[in-house]
Scaffold this motif. Sequence first.
Motif: not given
Length: 583
Positions: A237, A239, A247, A268
Amino acid sequence: MTRIAIVHKEKCNPISCGNHLCIRLCPINRTGKDCIMKGENNKVKIDDILCTGCGICQNRCPFEAIHIINLPEELKKEPINSYGRNGFKLYNLPIPIFGKVVGILGRNGIGKSTAIKILAGVLKPNLGKEKEADYKEMVDYFKGTEAQLFFEKMQSGEIKVGYKPQTVDIISKQFSGKVRALLKKVDEKNELERIAKELEIHKVLDHEIENISGGELQRVAIAATVLKKANLYIFDEPSSYLDIKQRIKVSKFIRSLANENTAVVVVEHDLIILDYMTDLMHLMYGKEQCFGVVSMPRATRTAINVYLEGYLKEENIRFRDKEITFMMHPPGKAKKGIAITSWNDVKKKLGSFSLESGKGELWKEEVVGVVGENGIGKTSFMKILAGETKQDSGEVDEKVRISYKPQYLKANDDLVMVALKRAIDKYTNQLINPLGIKELLMRRLDELSGGELQRVAIANCLSQDADLFLLDEPSAYLDIEQRLLISKIIKEFMTLKGCTALIIDHDLLFIDYLSNRLTVFTGEPAVDGMIEGPFDMEEGMNLFLKDVDITLRRDIDSKRPRINKEGSQKDSEQKNTGKRYYA
């Protein structure tokens, strides 16, 4: 039929169910055999082999602590890893490929983090047994597959791993001092300055770790991972806490790491970003907290479309009842509705940062998305609307009743059922059941995971008597399924109650799926912010996408939004025509 029995020990309450109700009801136990028994701490344990899958114990357990699951026929081998007898089981693993970025997509609680911890060497798998497996056993287990080659290389030390875990906020708890000192400790490449500049953290290198924002902390964690001399980089993960502009930059940076000598694996939940940064993808299916299965790899576009469809053709597995679809054409111009609140010429000074607006209003029964970079005043404006902060000048309609879910959630030791009493009394079918909160009711708020606490906070916010619901980053900590479900719940709830929602979020697919109109924040982070709109979706998105310098196309099959490759024919064509949102 392959079958597993799962017992959630934290839910099992033998005293309150009348002294092991499941043991007394089990038909196999009544024949004199021990299928369900008393185990450690007086909790029950179940013999998978003796269990016939009748479902009586599962259906009669008042605490929903037992799950008897019939697995697909393909899962005849032992699991890769099992968390003890009657605990969560993981089947198969994603496999890194040199020169490629491989993505992993699936719900929370289905084993994604477990899978990548095994790849990273952080967790030693047990192959469903009581002791950890060594590399020789792993090689034998995967004989004849690409995974065999991977574990042979792990065994010989040919693979060195850089791993960024999911939770980055623990960094500030484990390390003190300046960012530069932390990164210098792990800088095996002697590239601290270059990578800090690429990730745009060079301005915070001399700041104390405890004083930097969540977005800065995320990029520091990514930098710390990449500064290691490794040929397999794993990001869980990456972002989280980042705005859309960050991002995209981080996605490009992660993509640039993959070459013939380096493999990259990414978990993600932002579908647009996952699509943008990966070449191949493994889908994961199963039952949360019970078992997870890693599918075969597919090309990213195909994998995401299969995920949205909810059906794995090759595995003959359906994991969702309905297909998720998007609109082929941009939504038409919103018809002016009844104004529920408004603002005009708002100005607010916060230290060296200044925020201002033009004229805007929100209408009854609509959902308005809010987009913009971090540090540009979105949360500050929401606090002004909520009455938590007073503007310096300008007008804000203060007559409207407001319910506000803040960005950062606070937990105390109250039970969930106490915190959500109003939601339980009035909106069990609209909020409690669809959000999957029923099983959390007897737990304390401070025991919940980030995703569980987020769902509770959303339910609490929406259950209040209000005309305007303000939700700051409701998609944070949630998986893609939960994000799309919450979009649907919010939209239906506004129509049901005749109310309005204003939603800040950085997940563009979430905003696209949810919003009727769009408010755009422009300006320079930490310097000045300008509130523009609300606009019709097409006008607002075109303005925002121009600011972040990207274009979106629609997938031919699912109609979902996808980011065009920078400089591609499609990207250039859409920029020239000014149609950045829809081709």
